[in-house]
Motif scaffolding. Structure first.
Motif, mmCIF file in Angstrom:
data_model
loop_
_atom_site.group_PDB
_atom_site.id
_atom_site.type_symbol
_atom_site.label_atom_id
_atom_site.label_comp_id
_atom_site.label_asym_id
_atom_site.label_seq_id
_atom_site.Cartn_x
_atom_site.Cartn_y
_atom_site.Cartn_z
ATOM 1 N N THR A 9 0.844 -1.197 0.000
ATOM 2 C CA THR A 9 0.000 0.000 0.000
ATOM 3 C C THR A 9 0.875 1.240 0.000
ATOM 4 O O THR A 9 1.981 1.257 0.533
ATOM 5 C CB THR A 9 -0.910 0.011 1.237
ATOM 6 O OG1 THR A 9 -0.083 0.004 2.390
ATOM 7 C CG2 THR A 9 -1.826 -1.178 1.240
ATOM 8 N N ASP A 10 0.389 2.291 -0.566
ATOM 9 C CA ASP A 10 1.123 3.553 -0.649
ATOM 10 C C ASP A 10 0.701 4.494 0.463
ATOM 11 O O ASP A 10 0.315 5.625 0.228
ATOM 12 C CB ASP A 10 0.868 4.221 -2.003
ATOM 13 C CG ASP A 10 1.489 3.448 -3.138
ATOM 14 O OD1 ASP A 10 2.482 2.736 -2.882
ATOM 15 O OD2 ASP A 10 0.994 3.562 -4.270
ATOM 16 N N GLU A 11 0.849 4.054 1.689
ATOM 17 C CA GLU A 11 0.466 4.894 2.817
ATOM 18 C C GLU A 11 1.651 5.763 3.244
ATOM 19 O O GLU A 11 2.796 5.366 3.179
ATOM 20 C CB GLU A 11 0.045 4.018 3.999
ATOM 21 C CG GLU A 11 -1.249 3.287 3.765
ATOM 22 C CD GLU A 11 -1.632 2.499 4.998
ATOM 23 O OE1 GLU A 11 -1.175 2.858 6.097
ATOM 24 O OE2 GLU A 11 -2.375 1.530 4.836
ATOM 25 N N VAL A 12 1.339 6.945 3.701
ATOM 26 C CA VAL A 12 2.358 7.848 4.195
ATOM 27 C C VAL A 12 2.739 7.426 5.602
ATOM 28 O O VAL A 12 1.890 7.105 6.425
ATOM 29 C CB VAL A 12 1.816 9.301 4.203
ATOM 30 C CG1 VAL A 12 2.857 10.251 4.775
ATOM 31 C CG2 VAL A 12 1.418 9.726 2.807
ATOM 32 N N MET A 13 4.016 7.472 5.891
ATOM 33 C CA MET A 13 4.496 7.056 7.201
ATOM 34 C C MET A 13 4.234 8.179 8.198
ATOM 35 O O MET A 13 4.643 9.314 7.989
ATOM 36 C CB MET A 13 5.993 6.787 7.099
ATOM 37 C CG MET A 13 6.566 6.067 8.232
ATOM 38 S SD MET A 13 8.184 5.531 7.689
ATOM 39 C CE MET A 13 8.944 5.308 9.189
ATOM 40 N N ASN A 14 3.584 7.916 9.303
ATOM 41 C CA ASN A 14 3.192 8.919 10.283
ATOM 42 C C ASN A 14 4.245 9.126 11.358
ATOM 43 O O ASN A 14 4.126 10.031 12.151
ATOM 44 C CB ASN A 14 1.919 8.503 11.019
ATOM 45 C CG ASN A 14 0.794 8.165 10.102
ATOM 46 O OD1 ASN A 14 0.985 7.982 8.935
ATOM 47 N ND2 ASN A 14 -0.390 8.094 10.647
ATOM 48 N N GLU A 15 5.239 8.311 11.445
ATOM 49 C CA GLU A 15 6.196 8.373 12.534
ATOM 50 C C GLU A 15 7.537 8.938 12.041
ATOM 51 O O GLU A 15 7.954 8.674 10.931
ATOM 52 C CB GLU A 15 6.469 6.979 13.097
ATOM 53 C CG GLU A 15 5.259 6.158 13.337
ATOM 54 C CD GLU A 15 5.633 4.748 13.739
ATOM 55 O OE1 GLU A 15 6.822 4.403 13.726
ATOM 56 O OE2 GLU A 15 4.715 4.001 14.056
#
Length: 136
Positions: A9-15
Motif C-alpha cells: 500500500t502507498d500509505e504515508v508514514m506517520n512516525e
C-alpha cells in the motif's frame, strides 16, 4: 527468504525516527559544554583609548636634475656643485626629511650622477630615488 513483510500500500508514514536527532543534539550539547568554558578564560584588561587619525604631514619633494653636460638643477634652477652640497645639508637637517628625486639625462656621464648621489648620502638624506621615463 523474506526478511520482513512489506505492505504494497502507498500509505504515508506517520512516525519520525527521533533517535538520530537525539544523538546529534547530544553530541552538540557535549561540544558546547566543553568549548564554552575555554572561551571564558580570558584576562580582563582595561585597554587605553587612542584616536586613530592619519597624519597628513607630507614631506616635500626635491627634484635634482643632472643635464647632459653635467650641470645640476635644484627644482629647475641651476646651481653649482658647492651649492648642491650646502642645499643637501640644509634639507638633511629638516624633520621630516624631504624626498630627493634624482633625474639624470640619458646622455650624462655616470660620474656626475654618482657625485650627486654620494653627496646626498654623505649629508644624511635617507629618501633618495631615481626618476625614469617608462618605455612606451
Amino acid at each position: 527468504m523474506a526478511f520482513g513483510t512489506q505492505d504494497d500500500t502507498d500509505e504515508v508514514m506517520n512516525e519520525i525516527n527521533m533517535t538520530p536527532l537525539v544523538d546529534v543534539m547530544l553530541v552538540l550539547l557535549i561540544i558546547f559544554i566543553i568549548t564554552v568554558p575555554v572561551m571564558k578564560h580570558s584576562v580582563n584588561v582595561d585597554l587605553p583609548r587612542a584616536i586613530n587619525q592619519p597624519e597628513n604631514l607630507k614631506p616635500e619633494t626635491v627634484r635634482l636634475s643632472v643635464s647632459a653636460n653635467g650641470d645640476y638643477y635644484w627644482n629647475e634652477s641651476q646651481i653649482t656643485p658647492e651649492e648642491l652640497l650646502s642645499r643637501l645639508q640644509t634639507e638633511a637637517a629638516k624633520e621630516p626629511q624631504p624626498d630627493l628625486h634624482i633625474r639624470g639625462d640619458k646622455a650624462v656621464r655616470y660620474e656626475y650622477v654618482a657625485q650627486a648621489l654620494a653627496a646626498a648620502q654623505r649629508t644624511g638624506l635617507r629618501k633618495i630615488g631615481f626618476v625614469t621615463d617608462p618605455q612606451q
